[in-house]
Design a protein around this motif. Structure first.
Motif, PDB file in Angstrom:
ATOM      1  N   LYS A   1       0.670  -1.258  -0.113  1.00 22.01           N
ATOM      2  CA  LYS A   1       0.032   0.092   0.184  1.00 22.01           C
ATOM      3  C   LYS A   1       0.973   1.142  -0.084  1.00 22.01           C
ATOM      4  O   LYS A   1       0.360   2.431   0.121  1.00 22.01           O
ATOM      5  N   GLY A   2       2.156   0.947  -0.084  1.00 17.09           N
ATOM      6  CA  GLY A   2       2.995   2.254  -0.046  1.00 17.09           C
ATOM      7  C   GLY A   2       3.143   2.816   1.415  1.00 17.09           C
ATOM      8  O   GLY A   2       3.628   3.977   1.390  1.00 17.09           O
ATOM      9  N   LEU A   3       2.919   2.204   2.162  1.00 18.47           N
ATOM     10  CA  LEU A   3       3.010   2.665   3.674  1.00 18.47           C
ATOM     11  C   LEU A   3       4.293   1.987   4.230  1.00 18.47           C
ATOM     12  O   LEU A   3       4.846   1.126   4.342  1.00 18.47           O
ATOM     13  N   VAL A   4       4.843   2.894   5.419  1.00 18.31           N
ATOM     14  CA  VAL A   4       5.887   2.467   6.425  1.00 18.31           C
ATOM     15  C   VAL A   4       5.488   1.627   7.124  1.00 18.31           C
ATOM     16  O   VAL A   4       4.160   1.554   7.876  1.00 18.31           O
ATOM     17  N   CYS A   5       6.013   0.473   7.617  1.00 15.11           N
ATOM     18  CA  CYS A   5       5.848  -0.630   8.352  1.00 15.11           C
ATOM     19  C   CYS A   5       6.654  -0.478   9.520  1.00 15.11           C
ATOM     20  O   CYS A   5       7.903  -0.439   9.574  1.00 15.11           O
TER      21      CYS A   5
END
Length: 272
Positions: free
Chosen positions: A225-229
């Protein structure tokens, strides 16, 4: 016109229905595999020989002599357990055996190796220890040094004095105060230094090393989703951060804008 639009909608619904059926059928073919003591080998893992599309290739296991094994970088390890709830896999060096002597592990894993290996990671801080096996020229009268009886020792062996030193998550050459030569560096589950015996070290080696595959959850839940984890090894969870993703995006965007405008170049020029 209305009939044509209704026909297109019907075709779209039918196409979606077919895709759902195909996906369901595809999932049914990916049944859990087993090898020896390891049952229910499931996604993201796959056993070599499973149908293509089942499991993630990065998490492929192999079955050798009825024992499940995993490739870690350049070495193979026995798989002792897989905990899907915690996203952990426990591995044992194939050179370690139970006995009255210490069988030396075949491989030398260090924490640094896992920094460049994105499939599995060691747990959070304080969960592991580093043990160093060494050969010494003279006896060492230090309680921190664990006397070792190696299984490969012979009567004519030059390894007259073999010791193990257990430290924190990492150890430096300077931590070894005596004239000894390091033969092997081992990562174990946490061992509290002090008053340890060879059997304590052997027991921990036989138990194995617990590795996390939470990185897979990062990839499947956040990165797609293009999110930082954010990973929490203590609670075995991951959390996707939109704020950190936006912060990283605008930070990189600012760097690009500064570069295009030549701002960094002007600042460096004034500095000289």
């Amino acid at each position: 016109m209305m009939f044509r639009e209704a026909k297109l909608v019907a075709l779209a619904v039918f196409h979606t229905f077919l895709l759902a059926i195909c996906a369901a059928n595809g999932n049914q073919t990916c049944r859990p595999s087993s090898c020896g003591d390891i049952q229910n080998i499931s996604y993201p893992f796959r056993l070599k020989g499973d149908p293509s599309g089942c499991g993630d290739p990065d998490y492929e296991l192999v079955c050798e002599n009825n024992r499940t094994m995993v490739n870690l970088i350049l070495w193979k390890y026995y798989v002792a357990d897989i905990n899907y709830d915690h996203a952990t896999i426990r591995v044992v060096d194939p050179g370690v055996e139970k006995g009255s002597c210490l069988s030396s592990p075949l491989n030398s894993l260090t924490r640094e190796i896992f920094y460049y290996y994105g499939t599995y990671y060691l747990g959070g801080k304080g969960m592991t220890s580093t043990a160093v096996l060494m050969n010494c020229d003279q006896p060492v009268s230090d309680g921190s040094y664990i006397p070792i009886t190696p299984c490969n020792a012979t009567s004519s062996s030059s390894q007259a004095y073999v010791y193990a030193l257990v430290g924190g998550e990492s150890m430096e050459v300077g931590d070894i105060k005596y004239s000894c030569t390091i033969s092997r560096t081992i990562i174990t589950q946490f061992l509290k230094p002090g008053n340890l015996s060879m059997s304590d070290l052997q027991e921990m080696l036989l138990l194995g090393l617990e590795l996390s595959f939470l990185s897979f959850r990062c990839k499947s839940k956040c990165e797609v989703k293009g999110l930082v984890c954010d990973v929490n090894y203590g609670s075995h969870t991951v959390q996707c951060s939109l704020w950190k993703s936006l912060k990283s995006f605008f930070s990189n965007l600012l760097i690009i804008i500064r570069y295009l405008l030549g701002v960094d170049y002007l600042i460096e020029s004034k500095a000289y």
